[in-house]
Design an enzyme around this catalytic site. Sequence first.
Site, PDB file in Angstrom:
ATOM      1  N   LYS A 180       0.854  -1.190   0.000  1.00 42.06           N
ATOM      2  CA  LYS A 180       0.000   0.000   0.000  1.00 42.06           C
ATOM      3  C   LYS A 180       0.887   1.236   0.000  1.00 42.06           C
ATOM      4  O   LYS A 180       1.962   1.241   0.616  1.00 42.06           O
ATOM      5  CB  LYS A 180      -0.911   0.028   1.239  1.00 42.06           C
ATOM      6  N   GLU A 207      -9.061  11.457  12.536  1.00 39.98           N
ATOM      7  CA  GLU A 207      -8.173  10.342  12.852  1.00 39.98           C
ATOM      8  C   GLU A 207      -7.323  10.650  14.076  1.00 39.98           C
ATOM      9  O   GLU A 207      -6.410  11.485  14.034  1.00 39.98           O
ATOM     10  CB  GLU A 207      -7.271  10.005  11.660  1.00 39.98           C
ATOM     11  N   GLU A 235      -7.259  -2.236   2.341  1.00 40.66           N
ATOM     12  CA  GLU A 235      -6.551  -0.978   2.632  1.00 40.66           C
ATOM     13  C   GLU A 235      -6.648  -0.633   4.114  1.00 40.66           C
ATOM     14  O   GLU A 235      -5.661  -0.235   4.748  1.00 40.66           O
ATOM     15  CB  GLU A 235      -7.145   0.148   1.784  1.00 40.66           C
ATOM     16  N   GLU A 265     -11.923  10.630  -4.981  1.00 38.04           N
ATOM     17  CA  GLU A 265     -11.903  10.607  -3.513  1.00 38.04           C
ATOM     18  C   GLU A 265     -11.172  11.829  -2.956  1.00 38.04           C
ATOM     19  O   GLU A 265     -11.589  12.411  -1.954  1.00 38.04           O
ATOM     20  CB  GLU A 265     -11.242   9.324  -3.011  1.00 38.04           C
TER      21      GLU A 265
END
Length: 409
Positions: free
Chosen positions: A171, A216, A260, A395
């Site tokens: 990733k 986050e 992911e 996105e």
Amino acid sequence: MSLRVVTRRLDDDRPLLDLSPASHDPVAWVRRGEGLVGWGVAARLDPGPGDERFARAETQLHDLGRDAEVDDEVGLPGTGLVALGAFTFDAGAAGSALIVPRVVVGRRGGTTWLTTLDPDGAATVPGPATTPPLTPPRDRPRFAGSSKPDLRWLEAVAIAVDRLQAGDLDKVVLARDHAVWSQETFDPLDLARRLTARFPSCHTFVVEGLVGATPELLLARDGDRVTSRVLAGTTGRSTDEAEDAALGAALLASDKDRHEHQLAADSVREVLAARCADLQHDPEPRLLRLDNVQHLATLFGGHLDRSASVLEVVAELHPTAAVGGTPRDRALEVIAELEGMDRGRYAAPVGWIDAAGDGEWAIALRCAELAGARARLFAGVGIVAASLPEDELEETRLKLLAMQAALEP
């Protein structure tokens, strides 16, 4: 420098951001009506670049507090000597700093306090601003380009996907910037109020021109208790309830997004599991719905097996796979090669730490770097082997909308 630090209870239930003056070097960390706001600079701690910048910043704060006279009648995390700060994403970049404000207003668990810091040892306890500053009329922001045009960014994502499919890495997170300008100076506190109103469940922050509302939470420490919230995997929202629910269900069922997300969650679990014998986390990712997007989220919680400050653990966590990739070192090499911009403090730790080592640090997402009437907005996406470049570009556009809307008149 001899420092006198005085913390007293404050009988004031107004929103924290309304208690800060309009100027005087504002800093803020607010979520659901609680947090810290400060103004004035008692000390600016510059740890310099390098992997040890977190440890150096903590040492500098400890040295500052070693000779300080502290009179704290509240005794909660965030009272007494406290610093708010932000670090650079790239260890080799300059720009990391901790700011120790001259005045701090904090609120936690329904208790509000006022802390003043006086380097001359003769502190007074002034009240906060009596009324919120008036916001002048604002000019609309104008797009001023990106470090990498859309077409070139799509090509970079395609190259990354080829390498992922070849097994070069698992990733990588690629980000874009979006520069804007205005005929009027951007007001960080006004922007923070707008973000707090729209995203109350996010941590809204202001540190030396870095302003944002991030969902986050990298790490919070309260004594030996630590918590973290990992996000990875994103879809949009709909005003139609049924369609919105369908979007969320599709995200939860997406193999690509769950893969992911799992990589990001694993990068946090590996660090915390080595420090917390009782680490607990969600068995499956849950949905976190924000005003403009939905994310896959995993919550972690546990107790530290040995004493460690919040910044000590943050130094091990950064960068998680949610903002860098995995394997970490290879992902960082690919970012440097393909991304085409300097992230600055975007996607890096932002938050606060007190003299006891307690604090809260998030990842600086959904944010802007303000410089007078100029600003850079940022958005990033996690790229895996199943990613489609055009979907990843869309996105980033969804994520950029949060800051673009906040900047509008």
